[in-house]
Design a protein around this motif. Sequence first.
Motif, mmCIF file in Angstrom:
data_model
loop_
_atom_site.group_PDB
_atom_site.id
_atom_site.type_symbol
_atom_site.label_atom_id
_atom_site.label_comp_id
_atom_site.label_asym_id
_atom_site.label_seq_id
_atom_site.Cartn_x
_atom_site.Cartn_y
_atom_site.Cartn_z
ATOM 1 N N THR A 1 0.831 -1.198 0.000
ATOM 2 C CA THR A 1 0.000 0.000 0.000
ATOM 3 C C THR A 1 0.876 1.262 0.000
ATOM 4 N N THR A 2 1.911 1.280 0.851
ATOM 5 C CA THR A 2 2.809 2.440 0.905
ATOM 6 C C THR A 2 3.461 2.662 -0.454
ATOM 7 N N GLN A 3 3.919 1.578 -1.079
ATOM 8 C CA GLN A 3 4.596 1.689 -2.365
ATOM 9 C C GLN A 3 3.648 2.199 -3.449
ATOM 10 N N GLY B 1 3.452 5.801 -5.844
ATOM 11 C CA GLY B 1 3.488 5.810 -7.299
ATOM 12 C C GLY B 1 4.128 4.586 -7.920
ATOM 13 N N GLN B 2 4.466 3.600 -7.113
ATOM 14 C CA GLN B 2 5.071 2.385 -7.652
ATOM 15 C C GLN B 2 3.998 1.409 -8.098
ATOM 16 N N ALA B 3 4.346 0.503 -8.993
ATOM 17 C CA ALA B 3 3.465 -0.617 -9.327
ATOM 18 C C ALA B 3 4.284 -1.723 -9.949
ATOM 19 N N ALA B 4 4.913 -1.421 -11.071
ATOM 20 C CA ALA B 4 5.627 -2.465 -11.797
ATOM 21 C C ALA B 4 6.925 -2.866 -11.102
ATOM 22 N N ARG B 5 7.444 -2.018 -10.220
ATOM 23 C CA ARG B 5 8.716 -2.348 -9.580
ATOM 24 C C ARG B 5 8.639 -2.276 -8.061
ATOM 25 N N ILE B 6 7.596 -2.867 -7.472
ATOM 26 C CA ILE B 6 7.542 -2.943 -6.012
ATOM 27 C C ILE B 6 8.415 -4.107 -5.599
ATOM 28 N N GLN C 1 -3.481 -1.676 -10.553
ATOM 29 C CA GLN C 1 -3.712 -2.185 -11.907
ATOM 30 C C GLN C 1 -3.594 -1.081 -12.961
ATOM 31 N N THR C 2 -4.110 0.119 -12.614
ATOM 32 C CA THR C 2 -3.996 1.244 -13.550
ATOM 33 C C THR C 2 -2.525 1.594 -13.780
ATOM 34 N N ARG C 3 -1.762 1.597 -12.690
ATOM 35 C CA ARG C 3 -0.341 1.949 -12.797
ATOM 36 C C ARG C 3 0.434 0.958 -13.644
ATOM 37 N N LEU C 4 0.003 -0.329 -13.609
ATOM 38 C CA LEU C 4 0.693 -1.325 -14.421
ATOM 39 C C LEU C 4 0.547 -0.977 -15.902
ATOM 40 N N ILE C 5 -0.649 -0.516 -16.292
ATOM 41 C CA ILE C 5 -0.859 -0.117 -17.684
ATOM 42 C C ILE C 5 -0.034 1.141 -17.972
ATOM 43 N N ASP C 6 -0.079 2.093 -17.027
ATOM 44 C CA ASP C 6 0.712 3.325 -17.173
ATOM 45 C C ASP C 6 2.180 3.008 -17.386
ATOM 46 N N SER C 7 2.677 2.032 -16.612
ATOM 47 C CA SER C 7 4.104 1.737 -16.675
ATOM 48 C C SER C 7 4.462 1.223 -18.064
ATOM 49 N N TYR C 8 3.502 0.563 -18.731
ATOM 50 C CA TYR C 8 3.744 0.096 -20.095
ATOM 51 C C TYR C 8 3.894 1.295 -21.026
ATOM 52 N N VAL C 9 2.976 2.244 -20.909
ATOM 53 C CA VAL C 9 3.014 3.412 -21.793
ATOM 54 C C VAL C 9 4.239 4.284 -21.488
ATOM 55 N N ASN C 10 4.459 4.552 -20.187
ATOM 56 C CA ASN C 10 5.549 5.453 -19.816
ATOM 57 C C ASN C 10 6.922 4.885 -20.125
ATOM 58 N N ALA D 1 -9.777 -2.101 -2.029
ATOM 59 C CA ALA D 1 -10.105 -2.218 -3.448
ATOM 60 C C ALA D 1 -9.547 -1.019 -4.214
ATOM 61 N N GLU D 2 -9.497 0.118 -3.521
ATOM 62 C CA GLU D 2 -9.022 1.345 -4.155
ATOM 63 C C GLU D 2 -7.537 1.209 -4.534
ATOM 64 N N ILE D 3 -6.760 0.639 -3.603
ATOM 65 C CA ILE D 3 -5.331 0.460 -3.866
ATOM 66 C C ILE D 3 -5.127 -0.557 -4.989
ATOM 67 N N LEU D 4 -5.958 -1.622 -4.979
ATOM 68 C CA LEU D 4 -5.858 -2.637 -6.027
ATOM 69 C C LEU D 4 -6.094 -2.013 -7.401
ATOM 70 N N LYS D 5 -7.120 -1.159 -7.472
ATOM 71 C CA LYS D 5 -7.467 -0.503 -8.739
ATOM 72 C C LYS D 5 -6.309 0.387 -9.200
ATOM 73 N N LYS D 6 -5.765 1.149 -8.229
ATOM 74 C CA LYS D 6 -4.645 2.033 -8.523
ATOM 75 C C LYS D 6 -3.461 1.234 -9.057
#
Lengths: 191, 325
Positions: free
Chosen positions: B166-168, B172-177, B219-228, B212-217
């Motif tokens: 949750t802290t990570q 703003g982390q997702a793909a590299r926690i 998953q969204t960040r994982l897609i973001d990490s692909y684009v970024n 659920a809010e953190i889970l959603k965040k």
Amino acid sequence: MDLKRLKKESVELQEPIEKCGVTASPIKEDLSHWKGYILGPDDTAYAGGKFEIDIVLTSSYPFEPPKMKFNTKIWHPNVSSQTGAICLDILKKEWSPALTIKTALISVQALLAAPEPDDPQDAVVAQEYKSSIEKFKATAKLWTERYAKEGSMESIQPLLDMGFSEEQAKDALLEARGDVQAAVEKLLSGA
Amino acid sequence: MSCNVDDSDEIFDDDDDDCSMEVCTKDSHHSGPSNMPESCYVKLTADDIVKEQRKLIQNVVELTKLPGHTARQLLQEMKWSFENVAVLYYDDQDKLFAKAGISVNGEAIDAVAVRGSSGSFVLDQQTITCQVCLEDFEREEAEKGMSTASGCGHVFCNACWVRHITTQVKEGQAARISCAGETFVEGKRRRCNIILDECFVEELLRGSGGSAEILKKYQTRLIDSYVNNNPTIKWCPATDCTNAIRVTDSFDPSSFDTSVECSDGHVWCFNCLDEPHAPAECSNVKEWRKKCQEDSATSNWLVAYTKDCPNCKVAINKDGGCNHM
């Protein structure tokens, strides 16, 4: 904040500083503000010094790193000579919640023995370290004598004998980078 | 805890033919203000991005025979280029795995679980201490209430895992926690470099008090990490627009007009994300905007003393400290 863990950490840190070279204790009842001490590692310019570290914990500790800075002035490439801010990776992005205040302090102590001048916090100190290691060591040693030791400096006695106060003598020696003759001239000229 | 591999396999079965990706061709009838030859870019929706991502992951799975979540980490590390993964895979597998956080770099501290397992673990001692909250767990409790990420053998209680993740995610982390544990690398303490895989994180966030809010965040960040992480794809800069543009090999960033149009009709310059500005160059536009600001003394100061953040383009001024942001 995880109070249970902090109480355990506090007990673990109560050992005398001589045992592992670091110690810390909370100064606020809510355990969010601590004061730590580390001993300067042997065979370094910091040997014999006792350095005070200010430790602030956020409400997310241990999932966020503790905020640490030197309260004692120190001459080191990775510590600001003005503010005491420390540039150490485990206090930033390399932090792991399995690390503790104690292991973090031990890592700061290790940083004193192994400076990283290519990744500086204080550009002036790092420049001196890289251009003249001997000069750097002399300054670091003087700062240790001046700020991190309770006793007096080795070369201070002649100045005290001349009737100057300890404070005056230490400052003059520091400015003269340990040169007793120059310090005397400085004191006598009234500068 | 176990990860349902069947689920993740199913998502790879999408037939590529029904992909709704809209490739612009010269025959298409739209007549927007974008003058760039339309064969130079592809319009993408959020769904297309997920599909593209899955296809790349599937390619790596076929090449390496590794599970999907591991393939994702390899791709993430190699900026989502299948070619880069393949080259390093044949060249230096160990280096690739350490880089992607799949194998431990250094010596894991307090690793108690049998290595090689993910989620559940086997314990060979009666009690175990969670090295984060420092609570003791009996073997039986531990096997239900504690987990390990794959590979490193660090075991923590699920509540601490969730708080760590949750802290990570909040940072703003997702793909590299990374794992919450620590290792010794060249005599120095470091966080463990093992990257938590997708299904491990999702399973923890679904149970064990995750929100659920953190889970959603996450998953969204994982897609973001692909684009970024992918220099050929950019999100449409229009407010609340979820479309993206991928440029093809024939895109020339130095061409006369680099404006593109997303599926919802927003037109923007692919280089600087600003409004279309041909024939002016991106740098001219930026300087012009600075000049136009009322307070020209401020803009002079900005030009002299600041640099743009390489990621978000906000002007930043370094006033001391080290080079880490």
